[in-house]
Design an enzyme around this catalytic site. Structure first.
Site, PDB file in Angstrom:
ATOM      1  N   CYS A  63      11.370  24.812  40.779  1.00 41.62           N
ATOM      2  CA  CYS A  63      11.636  24.870  42.214  1.00 41.62           C
ATOM      3  C   CYS A  63      10.410  25.419  42.935  1.00 41.62           C
ATOM      4  CB  CYS A  63      12.836  25.775  42.479  1.00 41.62           C
ATOM      5  SG  CYS A  63      13.093  26.057  44.228  1.00 41.62           S
TER       6      CYS A  63
ATOM      7  N   LYS B  15      14.155  20.479  33.663  1.00 45.11           N
ATOM      8  CA  LYS B  15      13.675  19.691  34.811  1.00 45.11           C
ATOM      9  C   LYS B  15      12.257  20.107  35.158  1.00 45.11           C
ATOM     10  CE  LYS B  15      14.979  18.310  39.499  1.00 45.11           C
ATOM     11  NZ  LYS B  15      16.081  18.280  40.464  1.00 45.11           N
TER      12      LYS B  15
HETATM   13  C1  LIG Z   1      17.577  20.002  50.264  1.00 46.88           C
HETATM   14  C2  LIG Z   1      17.221  19.865  48.811  1.00 46.88           C
HETATM   15  C3  LIG Z   1      17.619  20.854  47.927  1.00 46.88           C
HETATM   16  C4  LIG Z   1      17.293  20.753  46.564  1.00 46.88           C
HETATM   17  N1  LIG Z   1      17.713  21.727  45.699  1.00 46.88           N
HETATM   18  C5  LIG Z   1      17.415  21.611  44.385  1.00 46.88           C
HETATM   19  C6  LIG Z   1      17.867  22.585  43.460  1.00 46.88           C
HETATM   20  O1  LIG Z   1      18.576  23.535  43.818  1.00 46.88           O
HETATM   21  N2  LIG Z   1      17.503  22.464  42.145  1.00 46.88           N
HETATM   22  C7  LIG Z   1      16.721  21.394  41.722  1.00 46.88           C
HETATM   23  O2  LIG Z   1      16.412  21.305  40.536  1.00 46.88           O
HETATM   24  N3  LIG Z   1      16.327  20.452  42.575  1.00 46.88           N
HETATM   25  C8  LIG Z   1      16.645  20.536  43.882  1.00 46.88           C
HETATM   26  N4  LIG Z   1      16.219  19.559  44.751  1.00 46.88           N
HETATM   27  C9  LIG Z   1      15.387  18.438  44.232  1.00 46.88           C
HETATM   28  C10 LIG Z   1      16.211  17.200  43.946  1.00 46.88           C
HETATM   29  O3  LIG Z   1      17.164  17.438  42.946  1.00 46.88           O
HETATM   30  C11 LIG Z   1      15.285  16.051  43.494  1.00 46.88           C
HETATM   31  O4  LIG Z   1      14.638  16.423  42.290  1.00 46.88           O
HETATM   32  C12 LIG Z   1      14.221  15.714  44.537  1.00 46.88           C
HETATM   33  O5  LIG Z   1      14.749  15.815  45.847  1.00 46.88           O
HETATM   34  C13 LIG Z   1      13.662  14.290  44.356  1.00 46.88           C
HETATM   35  O6  LIG Z   1      14.685  13.322  44.490  1.00 46.88           O
HETATM   36  P1  LIG Z   1      14.930  12.482  45.854  1.00 46.88           P
HETATM   37  O7  LIG Z   1      13.596  11.915  46.256  1.00 46.88           O
HETATM   38  O8  LIG Z   1      15.928  11.435  45.484  1.00 46.88           O
HETATM   39  O9  LIG Z   1      15.454  13.437  46.867  1.00 46.88           O
HETATM   40  C14 LIG Z   1      16.552  19.634  46.103  1.00 46.88           C
HETATM   41  C15 LIG Z   1      16.164  18.628  47.009  1.00 46.88           C
HETATM   42  C16 LIG Z   1      16.498  18.726  48.340  1.00 46.88           C
HETATM   43  C17 LIG Z   1      16.066  17.629  49.292  1.00 46.88           C
END
Ligand SMILES: Cc1cc2nc3c(=O)[nH]c(=O)nc-3n(C[C@H](O)[C@H](O)[C@H](O)COP(=O)(O)O)c2cc1C
Length: 351
Positions: free
Chosen positions: A181, A214
């Site tokens: 993160c 991850k």
């Molecule tokens: C608002 C928000 C909160 C997120 N919170 C987490 C989280 O708590 N833990 C985590 O591993 N990834 C978190 N992510 C990352 C997503 O799981 C993902 O890996 C990342 O957004 C890329 O995918 P996408 O392009 O489909 O959004 C978060 C993403 C967003 C946009």
């Protein structure tokens, strides 16, 4: 006409986190009511064996899941399943409840179909999430994304992760260790080899399985290789690639590119797919591909690059609730076009 064509402009007038709260709150209201069945009748993915994926001992009805961060407190996994998702990764969850960073902390980059977030792992904590998961069985596999409580020093991180695992263990089908993160103090140093090995080793000792890790797309190649060696040494069950990036590609047009935090959505798609390929070439365990998936073609590219499952978050914001169904229906067409019998058959076809 897709109702989201009407809802999106209204939602986009609200600050991004308020809009997310409205959608999430709506899902909470309908979950467990007859309306949830209505949602399923409109949005369910095709029920088709060609979409079924077996990975780390679990059976996924289709390969498209919800990425971590959408349902941080495991409040709506069943409603998300009724929108056609084949699994839901809830969390990130920390041992203690956390408020996260001050608002605003979530930003749309509309011109780029992207988001920047610096939420800072706001969540209700492991006890609350564990109770909720145990109380409400879901029809599709549910994973829990486990993260470090912010104030905990890295020496104490293994025990902190273990506590969370123990609270959520009963209600979950797989566990994802989040050491990537970009928005929480002292977090990224957990990706050094020794810290990662200590945290993952502790969870293996605690009996956490299936256990996945991850990774950040910002890790230099040698650090990714170190992480994959740990996956191998500890016999972990899978790798999730990738989290958001602190990078800002030159192509970004939205003024919100200047906001601090992790970038997600379209602009990270290609790099995330590249990382899926890099990981899949080096490990024998399933890879979960995440980053910028917003179409059947994008999901299919990740699958062909070696992903057994894909996940998305940002795509849902821009494309709306029919996205999982559309991706799954589109995947069936792409499999037909290319002569694959099933998604399982297409995994890693480009490697
Ligand atoms: C608002 C928000 C909160 C997120 N919170 C987490 C989280 O708590 N833990 C985590 O591993 N990834 C978190 N992510 C990352 C997503 O799981 C993902 O890996 C990342 O957004 C890329 O995918 P996408 O392009 O489909 O959004 C978060 C993403 C967003 C946009």
């Amino acid at each position: 006409m897709d109702p989201y064509d009407v809802a999106r402009p209204l939602l986009f007038r609200l600050p991004a986190e308020t809009a997310h709260g409205a959608v999430h709150g709506g899902l909470e209201l309908v979950q467990g009511t007859p309306v949830e069945r209505l949602l399923a009748s409109r949005y369910a993915a095709p029920d088709d064996d060609r979409l079924t994926v077996e990975a780390f001992g679990q059976r996924f009805p289709n390969p498209v899941g919800v990425a971590a961060g959408f349902d941080k407190n495991a409040a709506v996994p069943s409603a998300l399943a009724s929108l056609g998702f084949g699994h839901v990764e809830v969390g990130g969850v920390t041992a203690e409840p956390q408020a996260g960073n001050p608002r605003p902390r979530l930003f749309r980059l509309r011109e780029d179909e992207a988001l920047v977030n610096r939420m800072g792992l706001n969540n209700e904590g492991a006890d609350a999430v564990g109770d909720r998961l145990a109380a409400a069985p879901v029809d599709v596999p549910v994973g829990v994304n486990i993260a470090k409580t912010e104030h905990v020093e890295s020496d104490d991180a293994p025990a902190d992760y273990r506590y969370t695992y123990e609270q959520v263990a009963d209600g979950a089908d797989f566990f994802v260790v989040n050491v990537s993160c970009p928005n929480s103090e002292g977090f990224r140093e957990l990706q050094n080899r020794d810290s990662m090995a200590a945290i993952l080793g502790e969870l293996v000792d605690a009996g956490a399985a299936p256990l996945l890790v991850k990774l950040s797309p910002d890790l230099p190649t040698p650090a990714v290789e170190d992480a994959l060696e740990i996956v191998d040494d500890l016999n972990l069950d899978g790798v999730v690639a990738t989290n958001t990036t602190t990078d800002r590609p030159a192509s970004l047009r939205s003024p919100n590119r200047a906001e601090e935090g992790g970038l997600s959505g379209k602009p990270i798609e290609n790099d995330a797919t590249g990382m899926v390929r890099f990981v899949a070439e080096r490990v024998d365990v399933p890879v979960v591909g995440v980053g910028g998936v917003s179409s059947a073609e994008g999901a299919y590219r990740k699958i062909r690059a070696g992903a057994s499952l894909v996940q998305l978050y940002t795509g849902l914001v821009y494309e709306g609730p029919s996205l999982a169904r559309e991706i799954n229906a589109g995947l069936l067409d792409l499999l037909d076009r290319d002569g694959f019998d099933s998604v399982a058959d297409a995994i890693g076809a480009d490697l």
